[in-house]
Design an enzyme around this catalytic site. Sequence first.
Site, PDB file in Angstrom:
ATOM      1  N   LYS A 119       0.860  -1.187   0.000  1.00 37.02           N
ATOM      2  CA  LYS A 119       0.000   0.000   0.000  1.00 37.02           C
ATOM      3  C   LYS A 119       0.893   1.233   0.000  1.00 37.02           C
ATOM      4  CE  LYS A 119      -1.981   2.558   3.228  1.00 37.02           C
ATOM      5  NZ  LYS A 119      -1.832   3.849   2.528  1.00 37.02           N
ATOM      6  N   GLY A 176       6.765   4.509   8.598  1.00 43.09           N
ATOM      7  CA  GLY A 176       5.815   5.594   8.853  1.00 43.09           C
ATOM      8  C   GLY A 176       6.050   6.173  10.231  1.00 43.09           C
ATOM      9  N   THR A 233       5.726   6.872  14.359  1.00 40.55           N
ATOM     10  CA  THR A 233       5.803   6.007  15.545  1.00 40.55           C
ATOM     11  C   THR A 233       4.398   5.663  16.055  1.00 40.55           C
ATOM     12  OG1 THR A 233       7.980   6.831  16.093  1.00 40.55           O
ATOM     13  CG2 THR A 233       6.716   5.893  17.913  1.00 40.55           C
ATOM     14  N   GLY A 278       3.054   3.031  13.871  1.00 39.22           N
ATOM     15  CA  GLY A 278       3.851   1.812  14.110  1.00 39.22           C
ATOM     16  C   GLY A 278       3.275   1.009  15.263  1.00 39.22           C
ATOM     17  N   GLU A 288       9.991   0.879  10.610  1.00 38.52           N
ATOM     18  CA  GLU A 288      10.962   1.961  10.451  1.00 38.52           C
ATOM     19  C   GLU A 288      10.194   3.244  10.699  1.00 38.52           C
ATOM     20  OE1 GLU A 288      13.124   4.828   9.348  1.00 38.52           O
ATOM     21  OE2 GLU A 288      12.796   4.151   7.283  1.00 38.52           O
ATOM     22  N   CYS A 343      12.900  10.801   7.573  1.00 35.64           N
ATOM     23  CA  CYS A 343      12.921  10.324   8.959  1.00 35.64           C
ATOM     24  C   CYS A 343      14.290  10.501   9.609  1.00 35.64           C
ATOM     25  CB  CYS A 343      12.455   8.882   9.025  1.00 35.64           C
ATOM     26  SG  CYS A 343      13.346   7.839   7.885  1.00 35.64           S
ATOM     27  N   GLU A 361       9.149  15.046  16.363  1.00 37.90           N
ATOM     28  CA  GLU A 361       9.557  14.990  14.961  1.00 37.90           C
ATOM     29  C   GLU A 361       8.646  15.944  14.184  1.00 37.90           C
ATOM     30  OE1 GLU A 361       8.655  11.458  12.575  1.00 37.90           O
ATOM     31  OE2 GLU A 361      10.681  11.625  11.757  1.00 37.90           O
TER      32      GLU A 361
HETATM   33  P1  ADP Z   1       2.810  10.119   8.041  1.00 32.94           P
HETATM   34  O1  ADP Z   1       2.420  10.813   9.303  1.00 32.94           O
HETATM   35  O2  ADP Z   1       4.205  10.327   7.662  1.00 32.94           O
HETATM   36  O3  ADP Z   1       1.810  10.239   6.938  1.00 32.94           O
HETATM   37  P2  ADP Z   1       1.773   7.619   8.788  1.00 32.94           P
HETATM   38  O4  ADP Z   1       2.399   6.721   9.775  1.00 32.94           O
HETATM   39  O5  ADP Z   1       0.493   8.288   9.153  1.00 32.94           O
HETATM   40  O6  ADP Z   1       2.904   8.631   8.399  1.00 32.94           O
HETATM   41  O7  ADP Z   1       1.533   6.879   7.403  1.00 32.94           O
HETATM   42  C1  ADP Z   1       2.444   5.991   6.832  1.00 32.94           C
HETATM   43  C2  ADP Z   1       1.681   4.934   6.083  1.00 32.94           C
HETATM   44  O8  ADP Z   1       0.880   4.216   7.006  1.00 32.94           O
HETATM   45  C3  ADP Z   1       0.733   5.480   5.025  1.00 32.94           C
HETATM   46  O9  ADP Z   1       0.719   4.599   3.916  1.00 32.94           O
HETATM   47  C4  ADP Z   1      -0.601   5.448   5.750  1.00 32.94           C
HETATM   48  O10 ADP Z   1      -1.715   5.355   4.881  1.00 32.94           O
HETATM   49  C5  ADP Z   1      -0.461   4.188   6.575  1.00 32.94           C
HETATM   50  N1  ADP Z   1      -1.336   4.123   7.753  1.00 32.94           N
HETATM   51  C6  ADP Z   1      -1.873   5.153   8.458  1.00 32.94           C
HETATM   52  N2  ADP Z   1      -2.656   4.687   9.443  1.00 32.94           N
HETATM   53  C7  ADP Z   1      -2.608   3.329   9.395  1.00 32.94           C
HETATM   54  C8  ADP Z   1      -3.178   2.275  10.152  1.00 32.94           C
HETATM   55  N3  ADP Z   1      -3.972   2.497  11.183  1.00 32.94           N
HETATM   56  N4  ADP Z   1      -2.889   0.998   9.808  1.00 32.94           N
HETATM   57  C9  ADP Z   1      -2.072   0.730   8.787  1.00 32.94           C
HETATM   58  N5  ADP Z   1      -1.502   1.685   8.020  1.00 32.94           N
HETATM   59  C10 ADP Z   1      -1.750   2.971   8.313  1.00 32.94           C
END
Ligand code: ADP
Length: 537
Positions: free
Chosen positions: A229, A282, A284, A287, A305, A339, A436
């Site tokens: 994704k 993505g 924390t 994560g 990561e 990051c 961050e």
């Molecule tokens: P950022 O704040 O840098 O956008 P995120 O951690 O929100 O980073 O997003 C990184 C990735 O994780 C994106 O592809 C986002 O769509 C996905 N993502 C966001 N929320 C969830 C979730 N609850 N479960 C799985 N993936 C998610």
Amino acid sequence: DQNSKGHTASSFKIPTIKFTKLFINGDFVDSLSGREFETIDPRSEEVIAKIAEGTKEDVDLAVHASREAFDHGPWPRMPGAFVRYKWNRRLVASVCFFGLEILILFCNIILKLIWDVNQERGRIMMKWAELIDENVEEIAALDVIDAGKLYQWCKGIEVPSAASNIRYYAGAADKIHGEVLKASREFHAYTLLEPIGVVGHIIPWNFPSSLFVTKVAPSLAAGCTMVIKPAEQTPLSALFYAHLAKQAGIPDGVLNVVPGFGPTTGAAITSHMDIDKVSFTGSTDIGREVMRAAANSNLKPVSLELGGKSPFIVFDDADIDKAAELALLGVVFNKGEICVAGSRVFVQEGIYDEFEKKLVEKAKAWVVGDPFDSKTKQGPQVDKKQFEKILSYIEHGKREGATLLTGGKRVGNKGYYIEPTIFSNVKEDMVIAQDEIFGPVMALMKFKTIEEAIRSANNTKYGLAAGIMTKNLDTANTMSRSIRAGIVWINCYFVFGGDIPYGGYKMSGFGRDSGLDALHKYLQVKSVVTPIYNSPW
Ligand code: ADP
């Protein structure tokens, strides 16, 4: 007119967007719900294209295709090796009779048939890399309009490096082997390295090309099948890569791309019962969600990561000019949306004043503007949410009492452009020194001794990267061993390579991307034990 703080409308010819649908089982398809979402150009704040939005049902289809491709398809069973059954027919024909030539032709056809079902993973991946090289400009332009990245960077470095990283793992595909173990006198044992299965990858928007390949290439080389994704902000290049993967001969179902949103598409991946591993890059906070979903479903292993607040430490003996240049780069490269940004800069007191002066001069000369213009050093932030978040952190920094040395404002009145921003008189416990920000915002601080530098550098919940500027070998060695971070750059910053692993300590996550360490994330170790009768040893 382009000036150092303005941006122009681009004269670059934007490519037509060719791929906007989900890529499942080798085909571009609409989402089952028929839903779509818009992807926005951060330069103009306008819609680029509508993209099919994957939902749980689409993820189910993609996982099913991956499962079939893993359980019954050729990919995990193909040799990784570069085996070629190629005959030099012309040479043979010149020395043989006509009848023999017919025979060889016949043999060749048979071999070709065998070959088709027995293509090696490494060779197909090499072909994929070649196709990426042939399409560098188009892919680079997609990342620019989707993410606001610099065209020169994407075309010259990020997309070509994505192709090289595929080659790196293509070359590793035939070097996956276990060990022979001398278990005991009566038993012989060995380990087999097997692909872990169906992998779910979730990536963010800041490096759409390199992160796509960082995840996909090692897992492909390992023999896994996968669903990836891309971030909702940047789906375009991922779909283009999928199209080229098919052209290169990656079998249907092996690589599936399902764009969509985190809480729906992303969550469907992390909680899926038939996905064997999740690799996530993505924030924390997310994560933590990913780990929770993995634990609550089938206990799939995860690698994460995550965020960072990396220190860049300049000692009195450093080359001040170089240090100021790298310190600035550390926080404005890719508009600070990286990051491993060196967002906390610690400078030893003896050179502090001179360093600060040079740093501010360089920041003021930094060109923010149209990312297609080769003079531009910094494009727009990825989207409105990110743009507003950064500006609100800047306001917070002012309220906390830090001194705004330069920057702090939006550039222009269209597009998500922000000036390189430097705060001095920052206290370590201020929010701008702990959170961050993911934007071009630096927290500048002073230190006296090496002990203080170590303590301050580690005074963060994160542990992704660090930079050290010194000519003293002892200082460099002491620092690199004392800092709790996955990568330490000495007298340089942001040096990446296909063979250099990176990843987090502490709340920056665990597991490594890049290098052979990443390959092993996608492999399982199986031990096989067998008796030896009448062993003499
Ligand atoms: P950022 O704040 O840098 O956008 P995120 O951690 O929100 O980073 O997003 C990184 C990735 O994780 C994106 O592809 C986002 O769509 C996905 N993502 C966001 N929320 C969830 C979730 N609850 N479960 C799985 N993936 C998610």
